[in-house]
Design an enzyme around this catalytic site. Structure first.
Site, mmCIF file in Angstrom:
data_model
loop_
_atom_site.group_PDB
_atom_site.id
_atom_site.type_symbol
_atom_site.label_atom_id
_atom_site.label_comp_id
_atom_site.label_asym_id
_atom_site.label_seq_id
_atom_site.Cartn_x
_atom_site.Cartn_y
_atom_site.Cartn_z
ATOM 1 N N GLY A 176 -31.550 21.487 16.576
ATOM 2 C CA GLY A 176 -30.381 20.177 16.614
ATOM 3 C C GLY A 176 -29.165 20.491 16.219
ATOM 4 N N GLN A 177 -28.739 21.951 16.518
ATOM 5 C CA GLN A 177 -27.157 22.223 16.199
ATOM 6 C C GLN A 177 -26.382 21.256 17.017
ATOM 7 O OE1 GLN A 177 -25.998 26.323 17.026
ATOM 8 N NE2 GLN A 177 -24.053 26.032 16.194
ATOM 9 N N SER A 178 -25.365 20.605 16.502
ATOM 10 C CA SER A 178 -24.523 19.732 17.281
ATOM 11 C C SER A 178 -23.168 20.107 17.496
ATOM 12 C CB SER A 178 -24.734 18.308 16.628
ATOM 13 O OG SER A 178 -24.318 18.242 15.588
ATOM 14 N N ASP A 213 -19.836 16.835 4.408
ATOM 15 C CA ASP A 213 -20.252 16.209 5.710
ATOM 16 C C ASP A 213 -20.145 14.995 5.926
ATOM 17 O OD1 ASP A 213 -22.873 17.307 7.915
ATOM 18 O OD2 ASP A 213 -22.140 15.173 7.799
ATOM 19 N N HIS A 250 -22.292 26.846 10.772
ATOM 20 C CA HIS A 250 -21.867 26.238 9.648
ATOM 21 C C HIS A 250 -22.910 26.164 8.640
ATOM 22 C CE1 HIS A 250 -22.862 23.401 12.730
ATOM 23 N NE2 HIS A 250 -23.645 22.760 11.640
HETATM 24 P P1 5GP Z 1 -25.455 20.441 13.052
HETATM 25 O O1 5GP Z 1 -26.033 19.371 13.723
HETATM 26 O O2 5GP Z 1 -24.444 21.050 14.059
HETATM 27 O O3 5GP Z 1 -26.213 21.589 12.115
HETATM 28 O O4 5GP Z 1 -24.299 19.931 11.927
HETATM 29 C C1 5GP Z 1 -23.322 19.480 12.272
HETATM 30 C C2 5GP Z 1 -22.864 18.359 10.941
HETATM 31 O O5 5GP Z 1 -21.341 18.159 10.814
HETATM 32 C C3 5GP Z 1 -23.678 17.001 10.879
HETATM 33 O O6 5GP Z 1 -24.324 17.075 9.768
HETATM 34 C C4 5GP Z 1 -22.358 16.356 11.040
HETATM 35 O O7 5GP Z 1 -22.583 15.078 10.318
HETATM 36 C C5 5GP Z 1 -21.407 17.008 10.763
HETATM 37 N N1 5GP Z 1 -19.995 16.487 11.170
HETATM 38 C C6 5GP Z 1 -19.834 16.208 12.776
HETATM 39 N N2 5GP Z 1 -18.164 15.829 12.834
HETATM 40 C C7 5GP Z 1 -17.880 15.928 11.434
HETATM 41 C C8 5GP Z 1 -16.494 15.447 10.950
HETATM 42 O O8 5GP Z 1 -15.693 15.216 11.841
HETATM 43 N N3 5GP Z 1 -16.336 15.741 9.879
HETATM 44 C C9 5GP Z 1 -17.243 16.031 8.909
HETATM 45 N N4 5GP Z 1 -16.866 16.454 7.766
HETATM 46 N N5 5GP Z 1 -18.315 16.259 9.352
HETATM 47 C C10 5GP Z 1 -18.699 16.412 10.515
#
Ligand code: 5GP
Ligand code: ZN
Length: 112
Positions: free
Chosen positions: A91-93, A28, A98
Site C-alpha cells: 500500500g505504499q502511496s 501524518d 518514510h
Molecule cells: P504510505 O501509504 O506511502 O506508506 O504512506 C504515505 C502517508 O503519507 C499516508 O499515511 C498519508 O496520509 C501521508 N500523506 C500523504 N500526503 C501527505 C501530506 O501532504 N502531508 C502529510 N503530512 N502527510 C501526507
C-alpha cells in the site's frame, strides 16, 4: 521534486516533529492512530527497493529516529509500531521512503 521532498524543504507546510541535517519528521495528514508521525530522509529514495549499501548509515539513522519521534510524541513508554510500506501490495502511496511511527492505542497483529 516529489511531495515529501517538498515537505522536507518546507515548500509544502507540515506539522514538524523534529529535523536534523539528514531527516525530517512530521505528523501524518491522515493519521491511522492517535499518534502518527512520518520520518523521512531529506535525500530522495523512492522506496526500500532503491536503498543501497551507500544508504546504510542513513537507513540506520532513519530507524533510530523511530524511538526519537516516539519519545517526543510521548508514546515511547506505552509502545508504538514502526512501519515502512514498500510497493503496491504493502500500500505504499508516496514514493519517497518514510518510516511510519504509530501509537497511542493498542494495535492488532498481523496488520492488513
Ligand atoms: P504510505 O501509504 O506511502 O506508506 O504512506 C504515505 C502517508 O503519507 C499516508 O499515511 C498519508 O496520509 C501521508 N500523506 C500523504 N500526503 C501527505 C501530506 O501532504 N502531508 C502529510 N503530512 N502527510 C501526507
Ligand atoms: Zn522525494
Amino acid at each position: 521534486m516529489c511531495l515529501f521532498c517538498k515537505i522536507a524543504s518546507k515548500q509544502i507546510p507540515s506539522k514538524m516533529v523534529f529535523e536534523d541535517d539528514d531527516l525530517f519528521a512530521f505528523h501524518d495528514i491522515n493519521p491511522g492512530a492517535p499518534t502518527h508521525v512520518l520520518v523521512i530522509p531529506k535525500a530522495h529514495i523512492s522506496s526500500m527497493n532503491d536503498a543501497t549499501p551507500d544508504h546504510q548509515a542513513l537507513m540506520g539513522k532513519l530507524l533510530l529516529a523511530g524511538p526519537r519521534a516516539a519519545k517526543i510524541a510521548g508514546i515511547d513508554a506505552s509502545g508504538y509500531r514502526l512501519v515502512v510500506n514498500t510497493g503496491a501490495d504493502a500500500g505504499q502511496s508516496v514514493f519517497h521512503v518514510h518510516l511510519h511511527v504509530l501509537g497511542g492505542r493498542p494495535m492488532a497483529w498481523p496488520p492488513g
